[in-house]
Enzyme design. Structure first.
Site, PDB file in Angstrom:
ATOM      1  N   SER A  88       1.028  -1.194   0.157  1.00 34.28           N
ATOM      2  CA  SER A  88       0.114   0.121  -0.037  1.00 34.28           C
ATOM      3  C   SER A  88       1.054   1.374   0.025  1.00 34.28           C
ATOM      4  O   SER A  88       2.339   1.551  -0.054  1.00 34.28           O
ATOM      5  CB  SER A  88      -0.861   0.302   1.463  1.00 34.28           C
ATOM      6  N   SER A 115      11.753  10.594   7.496  1.00 32.25           N
ATOM      7  CA  SER A 115      10.207  11.935   7.014  1.00 32.25           C
ATOM      8  C   SER A 115      11.303  13.137   7.640  1.00 32.25           C
ATOM      9  O   SER A 115      11.774  13.843   7.981  1.00 32.25           O
ATOM     10  CB  SER A 115       9.685  11.075   8.418  1.00 32.25           C
ATOM     11  N   TYR A 171       9.080   8.371  17.012  1.00 29.38           N
ATOM     12  CA  TYR A 171       8.805   8.575  15.200  1.00 29.38           C
ATOM     13  C   TYR A 171      10.166   9.300  14.676  1.00 29.38           C
ATOM     14  O   TYR A 171      10.634   9.074  13.704  1.00 29.38           O
ATOM     15  CB  TYR A 171       7.084   8.850  15.023  1.00 29.38           C
TER      16      TYR A 171
END
Length: 253
Positions: A15, A146, A159
């Protein structure tokens, strides 16, 4: 590196960014292996992509399972491309409503995002070292960090730590694997359209998109895949983390 005729292994390929990358590399002539958690979603994703797409069920935190997955991909052809997209963005403050951040909650994110990336990198690099180079190189490994690695928001302790580490290991990994003619790059996406983002109300998605200076919208998974393809095809891109974020700098919250 030419993509035509190569084999690519993509984690998180069932995905989101991984699936868009698989589609782009298939269109460019690669054979792709989607590495994702065992289950019907991965098998269905591979079936939808056609006969040159294969599903490999594995947890990226499981060293033995990753080794088997890489072996399977390498046996299917010449494994020269690896793209690490598997990851989680579980939120958690240092001190939240339920008290201090637990070690188990922190380490779950670290294990998936960081250890999982390193597991795949190590096994893939070993496989690439065993094949003959084509021109100047044997292969390329592309990781996903990120913008949270640099502009972490409140609630992104684990994260940001995991993605910051992925960015930090890019250069030393590239320097080590240079002798094997294997490149290492990292992409640091901003706010992108992903299955996780799709769970938010449309108004919230629009609001987030408007925080991006230009273009003022969420990034598209196809734009991530486009950068992956550009990195593969340009041999001078090595040892660097590229922000793919429309010039956004995240606010504290």
């Amino acid at each position: 590196m030419q993509i035509q005729g190569t084999t690519a292994l993509i984690t998180g390929g069932a995905s989101g960014l991984g699936n868009a990358t698989a589609r782009a590399l298939l269109a460019a002539g690669a054979e792709v292996f989607l590495l994702d958690l065992p289950g019907e979603s991965g098998e269905k994703a591979a079936a939808e992509l056609g006969e040159r797409a294969h599903f490999v069920g594995a947890d990226v935190t499981d060293e033995e399972a990753v080794a088997l997955a890489v072996q399977q991909a390498a046996a299917g052809g010449t494994l020269r491309i690896v793209v690490n997209c598997a990851g989680v963005a579980t939120p958690g403050k240092l001190v939240g409503r339920e008290g201090p951040l637990t070690a188990s909650a922190f380490m779950r994110v670290i294990n998936i995002n960081l250890l999982g990336t390193v597991n795949v990198m190590a096994q893939a690099a070993a496989a690439m070292q065993a094949i003959e180079p084509v021109g100047e190189e044997r292969g390329v490994i592309i990781n996903t960090a990120s913008v949270a690695a640099f502009d972490g928001q409140i609630g992104q302790i684990a994260y940001s730590a995991s993605k910051g580490a992925v960015a930090a290991l890019t250069l030393p990994a590239a320097r080590e694997l240079a002798r094997s003619q294997v490149r290492v790059m990292t992409i640091a996406p901003g706010i992108f359209e992903t299955p996780m983002m799709a769970g938010l109300p449309q108004a919230a998605q629009d609001s987030l998109g408007q925080q991006v200076p230009h273009p003022a919208r969420l990034g598209k998974a196809t734009e991530y895949a486009q950068l992956v393809q550009a990195i593969i095809e340009n041999p001078m891109l090595n040892g660097e983390t590229i922000r793919l974020d429309g010039a956004i700098r995240m606010a504290p919250k």
